[in-house]
Design a protein around this motif. Structure first.
Motif, PDB file in Angstrom:
ATOM      1  N   THR A 186      25.152  37.515  50.648  1.00 52.41           N
ATOM      2  CA  THR A 186      24.596  36.181  50.437  1.00 52.41           C
ATOM      3  C   THR A 186      25.580  35.192  51.053  1.00 52.41           C
ATOM      4  OG1 THR A 186      25.652  36.018  48.258  1.00 52.41           O
ATOM      5  CG2 THR A 186      23.390  36.857  48.328  1.00 52.41           C
ATOM      6  N   GLU A 187      25.399  33.921  50.795  1.00 55.67           N
ATOM      7  CA  GLU A 187      26.336  32.929  51.329  1.00 55.67           C
ATOM      8  C   GLU A 187      27.729  33.195  50.759  1.00 55.67           C
ATOM      9  OE1 GLU A 187      26.980  28.072  51.639  1.00 55.67           O
ATOM     10  OE2 GLU A 187      25.148  28.902  50.753  1.00 55.67           O
ATOM     11  N   LYS A 188      28.689  33.390  51.633  1.00 54.28           N
ATOM     12  CA  LYS A 188      30.026  33.770  51.215  1.00 54.28           C
ATOM     13  C   LYS A 188      30.826  32.569  50.709  1.00 54.28           C
ATOM     14  CE  LYS A 188      29.687  38.153  52.291  1.00 54.28           C
ATOM     15  NZ  LYS A 188      29.827  39.228  51.298  1.00 54.28           N
ATOM     16  N   LYS A 189      31.628  32.816  49.662  1.00 54.06           N
ATOM     17  CA  LYS A 189      32.547  31.803  49.149  1.00 54.06           C
ATOM     18  C   LYS A 189      33.889  31.973  49.852  1.00 54.06           C
ATOM     19  CE  LYS A 189      30.325  31.377  44.634  1.00 54.06           C
ATOM     20  NZ  LYS A 189      30.461  31.524  43.160  1.00 54.06           N
ATOM     21  N   LYS A 190      34.262  30.981  50.609  1.00 52.43           N
ATOM     22  CA  LYS A 190      35.450  31.070  51.447  1.00 52.43           C
ATOM     23  C   LYS A 190      36.685  31.431  50.626  1.00 52.43           C
ATOM     24  CE  LYS A 190      38.077  28.472  54.924  1.00 52.43           C
ATOM     25  NZ  LYS A 190      38.235  27.165  55.604  1.00 52.43           N
ATOM     26  N   GLY A 191      37.339  32.512  51.040  1.00 52.91           N
ATOM     27  CA  GLY A 191      38.582  32.909  50.397  1.00 52.91           C
ATOM     28  C   GLY A 191      38.414  33.708  49.120  1.00 52.91           C
ATOM     29  N   LYS A 192      37.188  34.117  48.780  1.00 50.96           N
ATOM     30  CA  LYS A 192      36.978  34.899  47.559  1.00 50.96           C
ATOM     31  C   LYS A 192      37.320  36.365  47.816  1.00 50.96           C
ATOM     32  CE  LYS A 192      33.608  36.279  44.040  1.00 50.96           C
ATOM     33  NZ  LYS A 192      32.269  36.079  43.451  1.00 50.96           N
ATOM     34  N   ILE A 193      38.248  36.891  47.019  1.00 48.98           N
ATOM     35  CA  ILE A 193      38.668  38.287  47.107  1.00 48.98           C
ATOM     36  C   ILE A 193      38.304  38.981  45.804  1.00 48.98           C
ATOM     37  CG2 ILE A 193      40.624  39.858  47.404  1.00 48.98           C
ATOM     38  CD1 ILE A 193      42.079  37.607  48.873  1.00 48.98           C
ATOM     39  N   VAL A 194      37.787  40.193  45.904  1.00 53.05           N
ATOM     40  CA  VAL A 194      37.369  40.955  44.717  1.00 53.05           C
ATOM     41  C   VAL A 194      38.080  42.302  44.681  1.00 53.05           C
ATOM     42  CG1 VAL A 194      35.430  42.173  43.625  1.00 53.05           C
ATOM     43  CG2 VAL A 194      35.114  39.851  44.487  1.00 53.05           C
ATOM     44  N   PHE A 195      38.512  42.668  43.491  1.00 48.87           N
ATOM     45  CA  PHE A 195      38.940  44.043  43.192  1.00 48.87           C
ATOM     46  C   PHE A 195      38.014  44.536  42.095  1.00 48.87           C
ATOM     47  CE2 PHE A 195      40.855  46.824  40.081  1.00 48.87           C
ATOM     48  CZ  PHE A 195      41.473  47.812  40.830  1.00 48.87           C
ATOM     49  N   ALA A 196      37.522  45.774  42.205  1.00 47.74           N
ATOM     50  CA  ALA A 196      36.649  46.322  41.167  1.00 47.74           C
ATOM     51  C   ALA A 196      36.996  47.780  40.926  1.00 47.74           C
ATOM     52  CB  ALA A 196      35.180  46.188  41.570  1.00 47.74           C
ATOM     53  N   GLY A 197      37.276  48.115  39.683  1.00 48.90           N
ATOM     54  CA  GLY A 197      37.601  49.501  39.341  1.00 48.90           C
ATOM     55  C   GLY A 197      38.365  49.567  38.036  1.00 48.90           C
ATOM     56  N   ARG A 198      38.558  50.775  37.558  1.00 50.61           N
ATOM     57  CA  ARG A 198      39.357  50.983  36.349  1.00 50.61           C
ATOM     58  C   ARG A 198      40.782  50.497  36.587  1.00 50.61           C
ATOM     59  NH1 ARG A 198      39.200  52.169  31.351  1.00 50.61           N
ATOM     60  NH2 ARG A 198      40.512  54.026  31.439  1.00 50.61           N
ATOM     61  N   LEU A 199      41.360  49.855  35.584  1.00 53.88           N
ATOM     62  CA  LEU A 199      42.720  49.340  35.705  1.00 53.88           C
ATOM     63  C   LEU A 199      43.694  50.457  35.330  1.00 53.88           C
ATOM     64  CD1 LEU A 199      42.184  45.793  34.165  1.00 53.88           C
ATOM     65  CD2 LEU A 199      41.844  46.569  36.525  1.00 53.88           C
ATOM     66  N   VAL A 200      43.811  51.397  36.273  1.00 55.73           N
ATOM     67  CA  VAL A 200      44.623  52.597  36.066  1.00 55.73           C
ATOM     68  C   VAL A 200      45.504  52.826  37.294  1.00 55.73           C
ATOM     69  CG1 VAL A 200      42.968  53.712  34.514  1.00 55.73           C
ATOM     70  CG2 VAL A 200      42.777  54.069  36.988  1.00 55.73           C
ATOM     71  N   GLU A 201      46.458  53.730  37.160  1.00 58.53           N
ATOM     72  CA  GLU A 201      47.413  54.008  38.232  1.00 58.53           C
ATOM     73  C   GLU A 201      46.724  54.326  39.553  1.00 58.53           C
ATOM     74  OE1 GLU A 201      50.768  57.358  39.449  1.00 58.53           O
ATOM     75  OE2 GLU A 201      49.616  57.567  37.590  1.00 58.53           O
ATOM     76  N   LYS A 202      45.689  55.152  39.513  1.00 60.70           N
ATOM     77  CA  LYS A 202      45.015  55.585  40.734  1.00 60.70           C
ATOM     78  C   LYS A 202      44.461  54.418  41.545  1.00 60.70           C
ATOM     79  CE  LYS A 202      40.937  57.637  40.415  1.00 60.70           C
ATOM     80  NZ  LYS A 202      39.882  58.663  40.203  1.00 60.70           N
ATOM     81  N   LYS A 203      44.110  53.325  40.877  1.00 65.45           N
ATOM     82  CA  LYS A 203      43.506  52.176  41.559  1.00 65.45           C
ATOM     83  C   LYS A 203      44.531  51.112  41.973  1.00 65.45           C
ATOM     84  CE  LYS A 203      39.218  53.640  40.688  1.00 65.45           C
ATOM     85  NZ  LYS A 203      38.254  54.033  41.728  1.00 65.45           N
ATOM     86  N   GLN A 204      45.758  51.180  41.443  1.00 68.85           N
ATOM     87  CA  GLN A 204      46.855  50.272  41.804  1.00 68.85           C
ATOM     88  C   GLN A 204      46.495  48.778  41.709  1.00 68.85           C
ATOM     89  OE1 GLN A 204      50.338  51.084  42.893  1.00 68.85           O
ATOM     90  NE2 GLN A 204      49.559  52.710  41.543  1.00 68.85           N
ATOM     91  N   PRO A 205      45.903  48.324  40.597  1.00 66.64           N
ATOM     92  CA  PRO A 205      45.548  46.899  40.504  1.00 66.64           C
ATOM     93  C   PRO A 205      46.760  45.972  40.470  1.00 66.64           C
ATOM     94  CG  PRO A 205      45.261  47.979  38.381  1.00 66.64           C
ATOM     95  CD  PRO A 205      45.512  49.074  39.376  1.00 66.64           C
ATOM     96  N   TYR A 206      47.882  46.463  39.940  1.00 66.97           N
ATOM     97  CA  TYR A 206      49.081  45.619  39.857  1.00 66.97           C
ATOM     98  C   TYR A 206      49.646  45.357  41.247  1.00 66.97           C
ATOM     99  CZ  TYR A 206      53.485  43.823  37.950  1.00 66.97           C
ATOM    100  OH  TYR A 206      54.556  43.028  37.636  1.00 66.97           O
ATOM    101  N   LEU A 207      49.682  46.383  42.083  1.00 64.97           N
ATOM    102  CA  LEU A 207      50.136  46.216  43.464  1.00 64.97           C
ATOM    103  C   LEU A 207      49.218  45.250  44.205  1.00 64.97           C
ATOM    104  CD1 LEU A 207      51.325  48.970  45.903  1.00 64.97           C
ATOM    105  CD2 LEU A 207      49.468  47.457  46.589  1.00 64.97           C
ATOM    106  N   VAL A 208      47.916  45.391  44.002  1.00 65.24           N
ATOM    107  CA  VAL A 208      46.954  44.500  44.665  1.00 65.24           C
ATOM    108  C   VAL A 208      47.174  43.058  44.210  1.00 65.24           C
ATOM    109  CG1 VAL A 208      44.506  43.924  44.913  1.00 65.24           C
ATOM    110  CG2 VAL A 208      45.229  46.323  44.970  1.00 65.24           C
ATOM    111  N   LEU A 209      47.390  42.869  42.909  1.00 70.82           N
ATOM    112  CA  LEU A 209      47.610  41.518  42.379  1.00 70.82           C
ATOM    113  C   LEU A 209      48.846  40.878  43.009  1.00 70.82           C
ATOM    114  CD1 LEU A 209      47.061  39.192  40.429  1.00 70.82           C
ATOM    115  CD2 LEU A 209      48.242  40.491  38.640  1.00 70.82           C
ATOM    116  N   ARG A 210      49.924  41.636  43.128  1.00 74.25           N
ATOM    117  CA  ARG A 210      51.140  41.085  43.731  1.00 74.25           C
ATOM    118  C   ARG A 210      50.892  40.686  45.190  1.00 74.25           C
ATOM    119  NH1 ARG A 210      53.900  45.686  41.439  1.00 74.25           N
ATOM    120  NH2 ARG A 210      54.094  46.482  43.575  1.00 74.25           N
ATOM    121  N   ALA A 211      50.171  41.536  45.924  1.00 77.32           N
ATOM    122  CA  ALA A 211      49.892  41.229  47.327  1.00 77.32           C
ATOM    123  C   ALA A 211      49.031  39.975  47.455  1.00 77.32           C
ATOM    124  CB  ALA A 211      49.208  42.422  47.991  1.00 77.32           C
ATOM    125  N   VAL A 212      48.000  39.883  46.620  1.00 81.22           N
ATOM    126  CA  VAL A 212      47.116  38.710  46.674  1.00 81.22           C
ATOM    127  C   VAL A 212      47.869  37.452  46.259  1.00 81.22           C
ATOM    128  CG1 VAL A 212      45.031  37.656  45.739  1.00 81.22           C
ATOM    129  CG2 VAL A 212      45.021  40.075  46.364  1.00 81.22           C
TER     130      VAL A 212
END
Length: 377
Positions: A186-212
């Protein structure tokens, strides 16, 4: 044809592929065998859950049964087997489809006794983490070797099984897929970044958060939406609070499939940094990546498991090595800095999703293969 689908737990919000098989496979007439019921089930089913099966008096003599059955959980196995046998016979089940490799082990001997053919699907942990257990490897060699055919969401998983001496000459790679008619840009929201998944080691959400976070420092218009729940939630909340990111980062928790679709549809970028966990758990071919591609997101993911089978880096997404936070940051920056490049990549991803990952085409292929192997006897 009377088909029964077997899952460890049902329904599970993130397992849309199982829900599709249960609801639509074989003219929508499939039965369901589930080891644990976790919500409303709208088809004929049997739950083999053993919790609470034995009363207080029965538990007192359980050890006697266990001794006689030569099994540490002999009583419960006996009761589960009897319940499953009755369901299979009463419903004249002609074949069973196991949605995960581990599902097949408890019912293998019963299906052999009843001479009911079966098929096994591998999707991730069941051909990674599970292979660290020698007992499971031993069981798999019998179960998989005698299956009519084996399916996997990625060649990577079949290769992992093969390295442990687990083979079936009729093996097929079919990703879980995505409904490309529903998951649309659909119409994109400029600069919107999404992460989706279980908040577990295999998905590395903490690393992604630091990078973002580093991206936001350079581009303040960027917003980050984290979809999912799990044991790392508290760590993420603490980081967001201590770095004053509450206006830039939104923790959405676990969402239903419609809500996930809405967030992907208007997102510029999907970040999925999957790695092999210390336990050995790894991905197969993550559905969320296929969904992000279908929604026209610029996908940044990892060179991990079956993900390179989904994405050609630099063509329909970007792939970085596992745990490489610096290159993850640079890849996100590249999409932010070069919107035309991101759009080109995203459009290619959308086209690949339509041509290779459409769930209804994959469903048809799956059913055709099952019928072919049943017909060959």
């Amino acid at each position: 044809m009377n088909v029964a689908i077997c899952a460890n737990k049902f329904p599970v919000a993130s397992q849309t592929f199982v829900k599709r098989h249960v609801k639509y496979s074989f003219d929508g007439k499939a039965k369901l065998i589930v080891y644990k019921k976790s919500g409303l089930i709208e088809v004929d089913y049997v739950s083999l859950e053993t919790k609470g099966v034995l009363g207080r008096g029965q538990r007192k003599i359980e050890s006697v049964f266990n001794f006689l059955l030569d099994s540490p959980r002999g009583t419960l196995r006996f009761l589960r087997r009897r319940k499953a046998k009755k369901f299979l016979i009463d419903n004249n089940v002609e074949c069973v489809i196991f949605e995960f490799g581990t599902c097949a082990i408890p019912l293998y001997s019963l299906l052999c006794e009843l001479e009911i053919p079966y098929f096994v699907y591998f999707r991730g942990y069941d051909a990674s983490k599970s292979l660290r257990d020698e007992k499971i490897i031993s069981d798999y060699k019998k179960v998989i070797g005698n299956a009519k055919a084996v399916f996997s969401v990625a060649q990577y998983l079949l290769d992992e099984l093969s390295q442990s001496g687990i083979f079936n000459k009729y093996s097929y790679v079919l990703p879980s897929g995505v409904d490309t008619n529903l998951f649309v840009p659909t119409e994109k929201k400029k600069g919107k970044i999404v992460f989706a998944g279980r908040l577990v080691e295999k998905k590395q959400p903490y690393l992604v958060l630091r990078a973002v976070h580093e991206v936001i420092k350079l581009y303040p218009h960027v917003s980050f939406f984290i979809i999912g729940d799990g044991p790392l939630r508290g760590k993420l909340i603490s980081y967001i609070s201590s770095n004053n990111l509450t206006e830039k980062v939104c923790m959405l928790g676990e969402l239903d499939h419609v809500q996930v679709r809405q967030h992907l549809s208007d997102a510029d970028i999907l970040v999925q940094h999957s790695v092999t966990a210390e336990s050995g758990d790894s991905e197969g071919a993550p559905s969320i990546i296929q969904e992000g591609m279908s929604c026209g997101c610029g996908v940044v993911a990892t060179l991990h498991a079956g993900i390179p089978e989904l994405i050609s880096s630099g063509v329909d997404g970007l792939l970085v090595p596992e745990h490489d936070e610096s290159l993850l940051y640079e890849s996100i920056i590249e999409f932010i800095r070069k919107p035309e490049y991101r759009l080109k990549i995203a459009n290619s991803g959308r086209l690949k999703a339509i041509s290779e990952f459409d769930c209804w085409e994959l469903q048809k292929q799956f059913e055709d293969i099952v019928r072919f192997h049943l017909d060959r006897g």
